[in-house]
Structure formats: C-alpha cells, structure tokens
Design an enzyme around this catalytic site. Structure first.
Site: not given
Ligand code: KIV
Length: 277
Positions: A49-50, A88, A118, A120, A186
């Site tokens: 989600d970056s 994510d 993924k 959090e 992280e």
């Molecule tokens: O969103 C993302 O790119 C991430 C990585 C930094 C692990 O969660």
C-alpha cells in the site's frame, strides 16, 4: 485476474519452509513493467500500500482503497512468472472484524490472483489471522512500525526500543501462533530483529530491521531512486533512476525547443514503407 500462469511461484508453505535458509529476496511492485523487472530476482513480490505514497502522491498510506490495490495487483500479476505475489490489505479493509477481513482478502485474491495478503498488526490482529488462514487465505503479517497506524504511533518512529521490545516480541509470537506464514518486521532495533527471528518459527522479513532476518524487503521506487520526496535510513539506493530520468527529460525539452527533435530518422516520408515497429 492474472493473464500469466505462475507455474513455479513458491507457495506460502514453501516460503515458510525457507526459515533459517538463504535469505528471501522481496521487493514491492505496482505496475506490469516493474513486476517484469523484479520477477526473475525475487522470491516474493509485494503489491504494497506504499503505492499510495510513491505512485499516487498521497501523504500516507491511509488514503489507499481496495480499488487501488485491486487495480495495481492485477497489473503486477500480468508481469510475474515465477515470484510469489502478496497484496497489501489497505487501511480500514480488515480491522473491523474477521468477517470483514475475509470478504476483502477474498476479493483481492479473486481480482488479482495473489497467493496471499498482508495485513498490519500483532496481538490485536491474531484472531483475524487465525480466521483467514483457517479459511484458505494465507497471511503475511506486518509488525514493528506499521505505517497505517502512524496517527497512534506518533509518526514513523523506530518501534521496540528498551522496554517496548517485549510488546513487539509478543506481537511476533502472536502472529506466528495465529498461522501467518511470514512476518514483516519494520523499523525495529537490529538486536530485537535477531531476537524475534530466533524466537518464532516463521520467516521474518526485515525492512529497517536486521541482516539476521530470514529475508529482506524494500520499496522498489526507494531502491531505484525513483521516489525522492524523502529517504528512510533503511532505504539503500541501488540506482539513481530519478536523476537519470530528470536528465533525459531535460535533454528532450531542450531538443524540442531547438527543433532538433524529431530528427529525419524519427519522421516518415510519403512513399517509403513503414518499419514494423
Ligand atoms: O507497503 C509496503 O510497501 C510495505 C513494505 C514496506 C513492507 O508494507
């Protein structure tokens, strides 16, 4: 849905079995061309989600939607042949209840073809991870600095220093026990990264954690020098593509203004047959 059959992609249980072996190589990707570039080198490609920050210019990951994750996930799937794809779950798509998480995780799997999602969170997400994994949804966990929680963590700070180490260790144990097949650590102190790696039986994937983790991940735009708004300490630059792109665009602009581009080889005559490409 993915147009590419990823016959050799490792499964979540194969990734889990890599605990303690050759470190897992992981990168993010958000588009088909970048997915094609990273695929031959990576065990896992994460549609993180970056993307909200590095592609869409958002101030944080909090504004990322399911639609964005689905669209970019499907694009990445079209560029992968051998790496495992993880997508994510965006902020507010899974925290409400295990049932909400299941519906949205299943949607991401259906619309992108990803092998896992993924999410959090540690202890507080263990029940959700257990619910998903019991219903055929492999989960990669993400603890330590969890960017979707910046408003409660007070910014992008190192997590688990001093007495706070026990909290992050408890998170790691909780997500491993709940059935996650791997966990991203992280921005935690390196010694804590090592301690967690030794304490749990699933691979730890570090980002700003420790070289002793079972794998490493970076945001691809950070390591290529394409995202330059800020540079986290852990984001080693392996290339300066942003600078190369700036020089190329400046050269193009100068040539257009001087009428040096297009040159005769870039334009077409009346009679000559057109080249195929
Ligand atoms: O969103 C993302 O790119 C991430 C990585 C930094 C692990 O969660």
């Amino acid at each position: 849905m993915s147009a590419t059959a990823r016959i050799t992609a490792p499964t979540p249980s194969e990734i889990r079995a890599r605990k303690g072996g050759t470190p897992l190589v992981c990168l993010t990707a958000y588009t088909t061309p970048i997915a094609q570039l990273v695929d031959p080198h990576c065990d896992i490609v994460l549609v993180g989600d970056s993307l909200g920050m590095v592609l869409h210019g958002l101030p944080s990951t909090l504004g990322v939607t399911m639609e964005m994750m689905s669209l970019h996930g499907a694009a990445v799937a079209r560029g992968l042949k051998q790496a495992m794809m993880v997508v994510d779950m965006p902020f507010a798509s899974y925290e409400e209840s295990p049932e909400q998480a299941f519906g949205n995780a299943a949607r991401l799997m259906r619309e992108t073809g990803c092998a896992a999602v993924k999410l959090e969170g540690g202890v507080e997400m263990a029940e959700t991870i257990r619910f998903l994994t019991a219903r055929s949804i492999p989960v990669m966990a993400h603890i330590g600095l969890t960017p979707q929680a910046i408003n409660t963590l007070g910014g992008y700070k190192v997590q688990g220093r001093g007495e706070d180490a026990a909290r992050v260790l408890a998170d790691a144990k909780a997500v491993a026990e709940a059935g996650a097949f791997s966990v991203v650590l992280e921005k935690v102190p390196a010694a804590l990264g090592d301690e967690i790696t030794a304490a749990i039986d699933i691979p730890t994937i570090g980002i700003g954690a420790s070289a002793g983790c079972d794998g490493q991940i970076l945001v691809v735009d950070d390591m290529l020098g394409l995202f330059t708004a800020f540079k986290p300490k852990f984001a080693k630059r392996y290339a300066e593509l942003g600078k190369s792109a700036d020089a190329a665009i400046a050269a193009y602009a100068a040539e257009v203004r001087a009428r040096a581009f297009p040159a005769p080889e870039h334009v077409f005559g009346d009679a000559a047959p057109e080249p195929k490409k």
